[in-house]
Design a protein around this motif. Structure first.
Motif, PDB file in Angstrom:
ATOM      1  N   LYS A  60      -0.001  -1.264   4.162  1.00 58.82           N
ATOM      2  CA  LYS A  60      -0.170  -2.202   3.047  1.00 58.82           C
ATOM      3  C   LYS A  60       0.916  -3.284   3.043  1.00 58.82           C
ATOM      4  CE  LYS A  60      -2.591   1.052   0.025  1.00 58.82           C
ATOM      5  NZ  LYS A  60      -3.881   0.406   0.181  1.00 58.82           N
ATOM      6  N   LEU A  61       1.939  -3.129   3.911  1.00 65.09           N
ATOM      7  CA  LEU A  61       2.976  -4.149   4.019  1.00 65.09           C
ATOM      8  C   LEU A  61       2.565  -5.273   4.960  1.00 65.09           C
ATOM      9  CD1 LEU A  61       6.207  -1.957   4.249  1.00 65.09           C
ATOM     10  CD2 LEU A  61       5.253  -3.076   2.238  1.00 65.09           C
ATOM     11  N   LYS A  62       1.355  -5.164   5.530  1.00 67.98           N
ATOM     12  CA  LYS A  62       0.908  -6.166   6.493  1.00 67.98           C
ATOM     13  C   LYS A  62       0.182  -7.332   5.851  1.00 67.98           C
ATOM     14  CE  LYS A  62       0.554  -2.756  10.214  1.00 67.98           C
ATOM     15  NZ  LYS A  62      -0.348  -2.058  11.173  1.00 67.98           N
TER      16      LYS A  62
ATOM     17  N   ARG B 253       2.299  -6.977  -1.444  1.00 72.57           N
ATOM     18  CA  ARG B 253       3.433  -6.229  -0.898  1.00 72.57           C
ATOM     19  C   ARG B 253       3.980  -6.900   0.368  1.00 72.57           C
ATOM     20  NH1 ARG B 253      -0.112  -1.900  -2.167  1.00 72.57           N
ATOM     21  NH2 ARG B 253       0.606  -0.606  -3.906  1.00 72.57           N
ATOM     22  N   ALA B 254       3.101  -7.437   1.198  1.00 75.83           N
ATOM     23  CA  ALA B 254       3.538  -8.103   2.429  1.00 75.83           C
ATOM     24  C   ALA B 254       4.401  -9.323   2.109  1.00 75.83           C
ATOM     25  CB  ALA B 254       2.335  -8.507   3.264  1.00 75.83           C
ATOM     26  N   LYS B 255       3.999 -10.090   1.090  1.00 72.14           N
ATOM     27  CA  LYS B 255       4.778 -11.272   0.705  1.00 72.14           C
ATOM     28  C   LYS B 255       6.167 -10.870   0.222  1.00 72.14           C
ATOM     29  CE  LYS B 255       0.677 -13.964  -0.589  1.00 72.14           C
ATOM     30  NZ  LYS B 255      -0.065 -14.604  -1.702  1.00 72.14           N
ATOM     31  N   ILE B 256       6.228  -9.797  -0.587  1.00 70.72           N
ATOM     32  CA  ILE B 256       7.519  -9.328  -1.095  1.00 70.72           C
ATOM     33  C   ILE B 256       8.385  -8.816   0.054  1.00 70.72           C
ATOM     34  CG2 ILE B 256       8.651  -7.648  -2.603  1.00 70.72           C
ATOM     35  CD1 ILE B 256       6.155  -7.721  -4.368  1.00 70.72           C
ATOM     36  N   PHE B 257       7.771  -8.068   0.964  1.00 72.29           N
ATOM     37  CA  PHE B 257       8.494  -7.511   2.108  1.00 72.29           C
ATOM     38  C   PHE B 257       9.105  -8.620   2.956  1.00 72.29           C
ATOM     39  CE2 PHE B 257       8.262  -5.648   6.524  1.00 72.29           C
ATOM     40  CZ  PHE B 257       9.298  -4.743   6.350  1.00 72.29           C
TER      41      PHE B 257
ATOM     42  N   GLY C 261       9.062  -0.884  13.244  1.00 74.43           N
ATOM     43  CA  GLY C 261       9.483  -0.047  12.119  1.00 74.43           C
ATOM     44  C   GLY C 261      10.983   0.032  11.921  1.00 74.43           C
ATOM     45  N   GLU C 262      11.757  -0.382  12.919  1.00 74.15           N
ATOM     46  CA  GLU C 262      13.218  -0.365  12.801  1.00 74.15           C
ATOM     47  C   GLU C 262      13.678  -1.622  12.062  1.00 74.15           C
ATOM     48  OE1 GLU C 262      17.217  -0.489  15.661  1.00 74.15           O
ATOM     49  OE2 GLU C 262      15.219  -0.897  16.487  1.00 74.15           O
ATOM     50  N   LEU C 263      14.596  -1.456  11.127  1.00 70.56           N
ATOM     51  CA  LEU C 263      15.233  -2.582  10.450  1.00 70.56           C
ATOM     52  C   LEU C 263      16.619  -2.780  11.055  1.00 70.56           C
ATOM     53  CD1 LEU C 263      14.416  -1.625   6.737  1.00 70.56           C
ATOM     54  CD2 LEU C 263      13.248  -3.342   8.124  1.00 70.56           C
TER      55      LEU C 263
ATOM     56  N   PHE D  78      -2.937  -3.915  -7.341  1.00 75.51           N
ATOM     57  CA  PHE D  78      -4.184  -3.226  -7.699  1.00 75.51           C
ATOM     58  C   PHE D  78      -5.390  -4.040  -7.232  1.00 75.51           C
ATOM     59  CE2 PHE D  78      -7.574  -3.338 -11.012  1.00 75.51           C
ATOM     60  CZ  PHE D  78      -8.167  -2.126 -10.718  1.00 75.51           C
ATOM     61  N   TYR D  79      -5.354  -5.349  -7.438  1.00 70.20           N
ATOM     62  CA  TYR D  79      -6.487  -6.178  -7.017  1.00 70.20           C
ATOM     63  C   TYR D  79      -6.570  -6.264  -5.497  1.00 70.20           C
ATOM     64  CZ  TYR D  79      -7.147  -7.354 -11.877  1.00 70.20           C
ATOM     65  OH  TYR D  79      -7.390  -7.252 -13.226  1.00 70.20           O
ATOM     66  N   ASP D  80      -5.426  -6.291  -4.829  1.00 69.28           N
ATOM     67  CA  ASP D  80      -5.431  -6.261  -3.362  1.00 69.28           C
ATOM     68  C   ASP D  80      -6.055  -4.956  -2.863  1.00 69.28           C
ATOM     69  OD1 ASP D  80      -4.178  -8.714  -3.141  1.00 69.28           O
ATOM     70  OD2 ASP D  80      -2.163  -7.853  -3.046  1.00 69.28           O
ATOM     71  N   ASP D  81      -5.658  -3.842  -3.490  1.00 70.28           N
ATOM     72  CA  ASP D  81      -6.166  -2.541  -3.067  1.00 70.28           C
ATOM     73  C   ASP D  81      -7.668  -2.410  -3.351  1.00 70.28           C
ATOM     74  OD1 ASP D  81      -3.597  -1.942  -2.336  1.00 70.28           O
ATOM     75  OD2 ASP D  81      -3.148  -0.760  -4.118  1.00 70.28           O
ATOM     76  N   LEU D  82      -8.096  -2.922  -4.511  1.00 70.46           N
ATOM     77  CA  LEU D  82      -9.516  -2.872  -4.855  1.00 70.46           C
ATOM     78  C   LEU D  82     -10.331  -3.705  -3.865  1.00 70.46           C
ATOM     79  CD1 LEU D  82     -11.923  -2.185  -6.621  1.00 70.46           C
ATOM     80  CD2 LEU D  82     -11.233  -4.027  -8.197  1.00 70.46           C
TER      81      LEU D  82
END
Length: 254
Positions: free
Chosen positions: A72-74, A78-82, A96-98, A136-140
């Protein structure tokens, strides 16, 4: 002032230690921990340039995966925040490594910056209510696309209806009797969905409706009662994925 500075430095240094883990790499132990009590994973690797690579060896994302689907981070909110967090703290990712690379004389600042970045990234699993409503709307949308594919229309409005742009429908699925789906995350959206449904019914639009709540029981009873009366069907939350698919199939087959 000097005494206070000395006390602070002594106290902070007592809480930080280095452990050599081989190949010239060091583990930095700090008082900062994840929600399960594990320490932040902060490792130092010497660079050929003389600087340092500060890395978590992928353990931050592993901890995040306990509470959040990493995929969901893609995309979506959430991706924008990440991506914003990575940019603000100068962090990079690799499978996956930071990590962050700093010159030797900026190591302490780099460790603090890295720790701040880990904190904010881990907090993606504890998004504020406003951000949760956005996701929620992204997930829906994601769930509906999985079920309906190209048959899903987003931000639909009934053509030919007066002022139809003022009465938007979150999602529509074409069938003999179209299915209109509304995502409801709060009281205000419950009221808006009720108004739109009543307007469509008043204008004799032929359709069926399905309400999908973020949390049905968080909606005040009076608003929930009005919306229930106006809608054909509803799903209490996105946790009921099987029910969502079944009700869509039943509604579009009628």
């Amino acid at each position: 002032m000097n005494l206070l500075k000395e006390q602070l430095c002594t106290a902070m240094c007592a809480d930080i230690s280095l452990t050599e883990v081989g190949d010239g790499s060091y583990f930095v132990s700090t008082p900062f921990t994840f929600s399960d009590g594990d320490n932040y994973a902060i490792y130092l690797n010497r660079l050929a340039s003389g600087g340092w690579r500060i890395t978590d060896h992928g353990l931050t994302m592993m901890h995040l995966s306990y509470d959040l689907d990493i995929d969901k981070l893609k995309d979506g909110t959430r991706a924008k925040i990440f991506e914003q967090i990575l940019g603000e703290h100068g962090l990079e990712t690799d499978d996956g490594e930071l990590f962050i690379e700093v010159p030797a004389d900026a190591l302490s600042n780099g460790i603090f910056t890295f720790g701040q970045g880990i904190t904010r990234i881990h907090d993606l699993s504890l998004l504020s209510r406003i951000n949760v409503e956005s996701t929620f709307y992204d997930d829906l949308k994601e769930k509906l696309l999985e079920i309906c594919g190209d048959g899903l229309e987003i931000n639909y409005s009934v053509p030919g209806l007066a002022d139809h742009k003022l009465y938007p429908i979150d999602f529509a699925i074409s069938s003999k009797k179209p299915l209109f789906i509304f995502g409801v995350s709060n009281r205000e959206k419950a009221r808006l969905a009720t108004i739109i449904l009543q307007y469509l019914q008043k204008n004799h639009v032929v359709f069926r409706s399905l309400i999908v709540y973020q949390d049905m029981w968080a909606i005040p009873r009076s608003d929930l009662s009005r919306l229930t009366a106006a809608a054909n069907d509803q799903i209490p939350s996105l946790d009921n994925v099987d029910d969502l698919e079944r009700k869509i199939v039943d509604a579009t087959a009628a």
